[in-house]
Design an enzyme around this catalytic site. Structure first.
Site, PDB file in Angstrom:
ATOM      1  N   SER A  46      -9.853  22.821 -31.914  1.00 24.13           N
ATOM      2  CA  SER A  46     -11.046  22.017 -31.661  1.00 24.13           C
ATOM      3  C   SER A  46     -11.886  22.648 -30.559  1.00 24.13           C
ATOM      4  O   SER A  46     -11.378  23.407 -29.731  1.00 24.13           O
ATOM      5  CB  SER A  46     -10.630  20.617 -31.207  1.00 24.13           C
ATOM      6  OG  SER A  46      -9.533  20.166 -31.950  1.00 24.13           O
TER       7      SER A  46
HETATM    8  C1  SAM Z   1      -8.504  20.008 -35.633  1.00 26.16           C
HETATM    9  S1  SAM Z   1      -6.835  20.402 -35.949  1.00 26.16           S
HETATM   10  C2  SAM Z   1      -6.012  19.991 -34.449  1.00 26.16           C
HETATM   11  C3  SAM Z   1      -6.345  20.809 -33.254  1.00 26.16           C
HETATM   12  C4  SAM Z   1      -5.245  20.798 -32.218  1.00 26.16           C
HETATM   13  N1  SAM Z   1      -5.129  19.551 -31.519  1.00 26.16           N
HETATM   14  C5  SAM Z   1      -5.372  21.959 -31.265  1.00 26.16           C
HETATM   15  O1  SAM Z   1      -5.342  21.785 -30.061  1.00 26.16           O
HETATM   16  O2  SAM Z   1      -5.449  23.084 -31.770  1.00 26.16           O
HETATM   17  C6  SAM Z   1      -6.254  19.059 -36.956  1.00 26.16           C
HETATM   18  C7  SAM Z   1      -4.811  19.161 -37.295  1.00 26.16           C
HETATM   19  O3  SAM Z   1      -4.388  17.927 -37.864  1.00 26.16           O
HETATM   20  C8  SAM Z   1      -3.361  18.231 -38.784  1.00 26.16           C
HETATM   21  N2  SAM Z   1      -3.155  17.083 -39.662  1.00 26.16           N
HETATM   22  C9  SAM Z   1      -3.882  16.715 -40.740  1.00 26.16           C
HETATM   23  N3  SAM Z   1      -3.363  15.617 -41.315  1.00 26.16           N
HETATM   24  C10 SAM Z   1      -2.278  15.266 -40.573  1.00 26.16           C
HETATM   25  C11 SAM Z   1      -1.310  14.236 -40.673  1.00 26.16           C
HETATM   26  N4  SAM Z   1      -1.346  13.331 -41.674  1.00 26.16           N
HETATM   27  N5  SAM Z   1      -0.339  14.197 -39.740  1.00 26.16           N
HETATM   28  C12 SAM Z   1      -0.272  15.108 -38.731  1.00 26.16           C
HETATM   29  N6  SAM Z   1      -1.143  16.126 -38.620  1.00 26.16           N
HETATM   30  C13 SAM Z   1      -2.142  16.208 -39.515  1.00 26.16           C
HETATM   31  C14 SAM Z   1      -3.875  19.483 -39.471  1.00 26.16           C
HETATM   32  O4  SAM Z   1      -2.850  20.181 -40.132  1.00 26.16           O
HETATM   33  C15 SAM Z   1      -4.482  20.234 -38.306  1.00 26.16           C
HETATM   34  O5  SAM Z   1      -3.566  21.138 -37.744  1.00 26.16           O
END
Ligand code: SAM
Length: 383
Positions: free
Chosen positions: A96
């Protein structure tokens, strides 16, 4: 980068984030940014925007300076991408934008000694900032993608951080280590999962990016009430990928458009640009008021007009509105299926205007065991 410009570092990042926020980063979080260099959490290949709605890879081994500049810039960096046979690129994970991350952390009002659950570990950067600030034992992060979770665990460990990284569906939270004083999601939701309320004590806070089928936009800041419900407000920033498990996957060509369909034709004085253009407050309002309907602009060059397409998630109905750039005109509408989607959208827009065009920050939301209710206060006197 010119030869004389300084090597990008956490200080570069902090000054960019201060520009984004319009104020310096709070001292405790600024310390965390200095102690947790973002470049250590990024893969050797990231994807950068190509300026045409797509992405181009940037490899550390090939373009070290560009990669490093991106790592310490206040921009989201796509770290995983899925490309279909037509070349359509869909990011499936991203680091992000740090400014958004820090705004969420500050919004969460985190204090010493609190326990935090993060949903969406991704690169692990966010979890590392939290672990630095609160201590390893107070941070749990859930990631649905096993490969990402594994990499994040290894990278966190190499950087000296040891929060608990759980592989699983974040919608379930992580009951084994509950309760959490704060829950911060870094993927967006259309509905706040019941488990998150169950795993937060009264007074606990949830910071959750929001999404409707119409638009992914806004961040919900909720406080858990003693009766098990939660109440809060929307803030006008944040656009996060939708949490897996809450994505709707209907497709116009595959599921909806068929030869021989005879859609009803009519005209509308409401410009499609008014509901699907650059007014994010209008888009947010339409998304809240018209459930399960998405839109897409078609700019195919063989058409005389730009066309706005609407379809429902259940793939029962579609509509299109032709747009030629004029703000007032009799725009041609086609509607097919049991739902009259353009009529629904136009009614929602009328209702929003009559309500005094509330902005995103004028909206609040209450979550109960059975769903959620939205409320809005007028931004200006209704017409
Ligand atoms: C924008 S990224 C997160 C960025 C992260 N916080 C960082 O510091 O890099 C969103 C993440 O949410 C995960 N995600 C999507 N659906 C999810 C779910 N149902 N449960 C857990 N993680 C999920 C994706 O795989 C992705 O890695």
């Amino acid at each position: 980068m010119t030869p004389t410009s300084p090597t990008p570092s956490p200080e570069t990042l902090l000054s960019q984030v201060a520009d984004t926020l319009g104020r310096p980063v709070a001292p405790l979080w600024a310390d965390a940014v200095r102690a947790v260099p973002r470049d250590r959490f990024l893969p050797d290949r990231v994807w950068l925007r190509d300026g045409n709605g797509g992405y181009v890879p940037c490899d550390r081994a090939v373009e070290a300076e560009r990669w490093c500049e991106a790592a310490f810039s206040d921009v989201p960096l796509v770290t995983r991408i899925r490309e279909d046979a037509d070349g359509f690129q869909e990011p499936t994970s991203a680091a992000s934008a740090p400014g958004t991350v820090l705004r969420m952390l500050e919004e969460a009002g985190i204090a010493d000694g609190q326990r935090v659950l993060e949903i969406g570990t991704g690169t692990g950067y966010h979890a590392a900032l939290l672990a630095h600030r609160l201590g390893d034992g107070r941070v749990v992060s859930v990631e649905v993608d096993p490969a990402l979770a594994g990499t994040a665990r290894a990278v966190l460990k190499a950087a000296g951080h040891h929060p608990t990284v759980v592989t699983g569906d974040g919608a379930l939270g992580h009951a084994a280590a509950a309760p959490y004083d704060r829950i911060i999601a870094t993927c967006s939701v259309r509905a706040v999962p019941a488990a998150w309320l169950a795993q937060t004590p009264p007074g606990g806070r949830l910071v959750v990016p929001w999404s409707t089928s119409w638009i992914t936009y806004g961040t919900l800041v909720l406080t858990r009430r003693p009766d098990g419900t939660a109440d809060g407000r929307f803030a006008g920033y944040g656009s996060y990928m939708v949490m897996r498990g809450q994505r709707a996957e209907s497709d116009l060509d595959r599921d909806l458009l068929r030869d021989g369909q005879r859609p009803d034709r009519s005209g509308t004085a409401l410009s499609p640009w008014a509901v699907a253009g650059d007014d994010l407050d209008a888009q947010f309002a339409v998304g809240l008021r018209v459930p399960d309907v998405w839109h897409s602009w078609d700019t195919a060059t063989d058409q005389a007009h730009t066309r706005l397409w609407l379809a429902d998630d259940a793939a029962t109905s579609w509509a299109s509105v032709d747009y030629d750039g004029r703000q007032t005109a009799d725009f041609l509408v086609r509607q097919h299926g049991p739902r009259r989607l353009w009529d629904e959208v136009a009614a929602a827009h009328r209702q929003w205007v009559r309500a005094g065009e509330p902005r995103i920050a004028d909206h609040g939301l209450t979550v109960t065991a059975t769903g959620h209710q939205v409320r809005a206060r007028a931004r200006r006197p209704p017409p």
